[in-house]
Enzyme design. Structure first.
Site, mmCIF file in Angstrom:
data_model
loop_
_atom_site.group_PDB
_atom_site.id
_atom_site.type_symbol
_atom_site.label_atom_id
_atom_site.label_comp_id
_atom_site.label_asym_id
_atom_site.label_seq_id
_atom_site.Cartn_x
_atom_site.Cartn_y
_atom_site.Cartn_z
ATOM 1 N N CYS A 1 53.733 122.374 116.802
ATOM 2 C CA CYS A 1 53.235 122.074 115.468
ATOM 3 C C CYS A 1 52.518 120.729 115.517
ATOM 4 O O CYS A 1 52.658 119.989 116.500
ATOM 5 C CB CYS A 1 54.364 122.063 114.430
ATOM 6 N N HIS B 1 58.512 115.279 106.796
ATOM 7 C CA HIS B 1 58.668 114.500 108.019
ATOM 8 C C HIS B 1 57.320 113.973 108.468
ATOM 9 O O HIS B 1 56.273 114.469 108.052
ATOM 10 C CB HIS B 1 59.269 115.362 109.132
#
Length: 753
Positions: free
Chosen positions: A234, A76
């Site tokens: 993250c 991603h």
């Protein structure tokens, strides 16, 4: 019917369409599989530049593996080449290696593409999907789906019936975390819904509103139940943030505890309510970015780990939190656990499982250095310009406060020098203050800055600043855990803690350790000023290796801080040893990007198209003393790029020390050449280091190419890998989980929230 079948742009198609589903993902090579999925996004008009998007995917892969375990891979990124939040899905019969922690190849591949400026509503949909990937019923349904239409319906939530086995809340309705996500009812940022039943948030103060994420009408937790709060984050804020949150929620439910999770991700942050934090017994921080407003959790037992630990080891983290609570003697315990200790038990501790003390220490030091560098760069360049305009005697010029002549170059030179010197005066206090801040947040800032100022005053320099910063941080971290009467608690952070910590750190630096460190710094300065011959060359070799080993990382910053700190001791001596050290460090830091840029020109076929594009930027970055320009190459092929960079930087550093070149500017690269002593020899050292880097990296890559063309490699190579080689991609190799060179990022991987 979910409203995900249309979006704000007015065109049809939701997060995923049947055209974005490949149930027979054929390539055995991960990069070929990623390209195949990305091509579907391009064909659907959701990605505008295939190679640019793949470079952004590779940059994210280079940060950390995206294999989640249980056969799931989630490559991603956020990219300027993505037109709308989208998902491409592939099912691989043989599985693809995404370096999952359990070693299992991924048979389900979810390529998540988010625009750089996506709106919150769409990003909440991606966040909801990331949470649903933690539900075995959802992934099981995807494995059993027989058509792309069925997969798209599952992901978009077009089937109103919940997935069999999905979570339910207390009234028996489907858990929104694992059923239909919609733009209007996306997953809340803080949630305590469990896999089997509603697990309410820790109770708020009597009479107050329920905390965020508490199901309507849910009962408050019983006395003695472990109450937790958590924060997850993250670098890209798309997948791991929300998967870690869901994993922690399920783990807490299994342990009979309650938890409220704040996700600091791309879909925005809804902060935990103060009353929820106040009622919590312990804190779990699963993060790769600094936690925002960390002082909220001061004094509570804390488990501090990376976000991947939150995804892969949630049960261990909950158990560790329970252990810390037991040691702190809070009286709370999970169902079925042994009673905790008494109130006199050991105080709460920060840390817990997951992060080694050395890693935490490195993070503290890097934080201080990062805040210090702007002062070093601005002050050093101004001082260097002052010397360039007014000569070395400008250091003894009177203050410009009462002696400034608008028409005199000497006055302007004095102004530059004295302004730069004022900036340099903040170097050690800022270093010390932000080391302390990294340890104990704002409460430690005053003691850290004052300790750094005292260190500078007594001559202890940057070594004293490191000592005072660590001392101030850990002292305040201990003080915030004191249990004090309610009447005093309100003035602790603004009066008591600053007063006591500043006094204690001042005593430490003035009376105990300041003088010994100052003596050591004086000895170091004298040694640097007396360096000559082989000793100087050996120091240049060592500093060169440190600058190239991690290309802008902690070791690089240690070498740079050493040189910048020594620069402040140079005084007005034109040939001081500390000026040679600064020259060697800058030359060594310029060499890796320049050498790799040259390599992409002389042996183009050894590098992918993306790497050749990186090489164009690396010329400018290297010339400007930005060592990070070599990071995309190192991320793609570390086993060859890093040794080559070290060899070139050692050559440059050693030659600069041998030639006796000097430099007063701590930054600027080739643009401060007029400020360099023996400039032609300095350029010769950089050229030699650049050539060594180029020669070594070309030799190592060429050896790998020849081995890969041998008989055994031909027999073992897959058709996909051969096709990748034919297109000019870098050859297979490198450690597991590292992005292959053929998909190297165009720039250093960004840390986006």
């Amino acid at each position: 019917m979910s409203d995900l079948t249309s979006d704000t742009t007015g065109d049809t198609g939701g997060l995923i369409t049947p055209a974005l589903v490949d149930l027979y993902l054929a390539p055995e090579d991960k990069d070929e599989a990623l390209r195949a999925l990305a091509q579907r996004l391009v064909a659907e008009g959701r990605v505008t530049d295939l190679d640019g998007f793949l470079a952004d995917i590779a940059a994210r892969e280079a940060q950390a593996p995206t294999g989640m375990g249980d056969g799931i891979g989630i490559p991603h990124c956020r990219s300027t080449h993505v037109t709308r939040p989208s998902l491409a899905f592939g099912r691989s019969a043989r599985g693809l290696d995404f370096a999952a922690p359990d070693g299992r190849p991924a048979d389900l591949v979810f390529m998540i593409a988010a625009p750089d400026g996506a709106d919150d509503a769409h990003l909440r949909i991606l966040a909801s999907l990331a949470r649903r990937l933690m539900d075995p019923a959802f992934t099981g349904a995807l494995r059993a789906a027989e058509s792309p239409l069925a997969v798209a319906a599952l992901v978009n939530g077009e089937d109103a019936a919940p997935v069999a086995g999905s979570a339910t809340v207390a009234d028996g309705s489907a858990d929104p975390e694992t059923s239909v996500p919609t733009e209007s009812s996306a997953v809340p940022e803080t949630s305590a819904v469990s896999e089997t039943s509603a697990v309410p948030e820790p109770s708020a103060a009597p009479g107050s509103a329920a905390p965020p994420g508490t199901p309507p009408g849910a009962e408050q937790p019983e006395a003695g139940v472990l109450r937790l709060v958590a924060v997850t984050s993250c670098p890209t804020g798309i997948a791991h943030t929300y998967m870690a949150a869901k994993a922690l929620e399920l783990a807490a439910a299994r342990a009979g505890a309650v938890i409220a999770v704040e996700t600091q991700g791309s879909a925005g942050t809804t902060a935990l309510a103060p009353e929820v934090i106040a009622a919590a017994d312990a804190v779990i921080l699963a993060h790769d970015l600094e936690v925002r407003d960390r002082a909220r959790f001061a004094g509570k037992p804390t488990v501090d780990v990376g976000v991947k630990a939150g995804v892969n080891r949630p049960d261990e983290l909950v158990a560790e939190a329970a252990r810390l609570v037991a040691e702190a003697g809070s009286g709370a315990r999970p169902a079925g656990a042994a009673p905790t200790g008494t109130a006199a038990a050991a105080p709460a501790r920060t840390g817990g499982s997951g992060e080694h003390w050395a890693h935490r220490l490195r993070r503290y030091l890097m934080t201080g250095v990062s805040y210090m560098i702007p002062f070093v760069a601005a002050g050093g360049l101004l001082i260097a310009l002052g010397f360039a305009v007014g000569g070395y005697q400008i250091a003894s010029a009177p203050s410009v406060l009462g002696h400034f002549d608008w028409t005199s170059s000497h006055s302007w030179a004095a102004l530059l020098f004295q302004t730069g010197k004022a900036s340099f005066g903040f170097l050690v206090p800022i270093l010390s203050g932000y080391i302390a801040w990294a340890i104990a947040d704002r409460a430690a800032l005053a003691a850290g800055i004052v300790g750094g100022a005292v260190s500078a005053a007594v001559g202890a320099g940057f070594l004293g600043g490191i000592v005072s910063g660590l001392a101030a941080g850990f002292l305040v971290l201990w003080m915030v855990r004191w249990k004090v009467p309610r009447a005093i608690a309100g003035i602790m952070p603004v009066v008591v803690i600053p007063l006591l910590s500043v006094a204690a750190v001042g005593f430490l630096m003035f009376v105990l350790v300041g003088s010994p460190i100052a003596s050591a710094m004086t000895g170091l300065t004298n040694w640097l000023n007396g360096l000559s011959g082989s000793n100087a060359v050996l120091l240049g070799l060592l500093l060169g290796a440190m600058m190239a080993f991690d290309l802008g990382g902690p070791l690089n910053k240690v070498a740079y801080t050493f040189a910048a700190g020594a620069l402040t001791t140079a005084g007005a001596t034109p040939d001081a040893g500390s000026l040679k050290v600064m020259a060697a460090v800058m030359a060594a830091g310029m060499t890796p990007p320049l050498g790799l840029a040259l390599a992409t020109v002389v042996r183009r076929r050894l590098f992918s198209a993306e790497e050749r594009e990186n090489g164009k930027a690396a010329w400018v970055l290297g010339a400007s003393f930005i060592t990070e320009g070599a990071i995309p190459f190192a991320a793609a092929d570390p086993l060859r790029v890093i040794p080559a960079s070290i060899a070139g930087s050692m050559t440059a550093g050693g030659l600069v020390m041998a030639f006796g070149s000097t430099l007063r500017a701590p930054h600027g690269g080739i643009w401060v050449l007029p400020l360099i002593g023996s400039p032609f020899l300095y350029l010769l050292a950089i050229a030699a280091g650049t050539l060594v880097t180029t020669a070594v990296v070309v030799l190592l890559k060429d050896l790998r190419r020849r081995r890969s063309e041998g008989p055994s490699a031909v027999l073992s190579a897959s058709p996909a890998a051969e096709q990748a080689d034919a297109r000019g991609a870098a050859q297979p190799g490198g450690p597991r989980g590292t992005a292959p060179a053929g998909t190297a990022a165009r720039r250093p991987a960004p840390l986006k929230g």
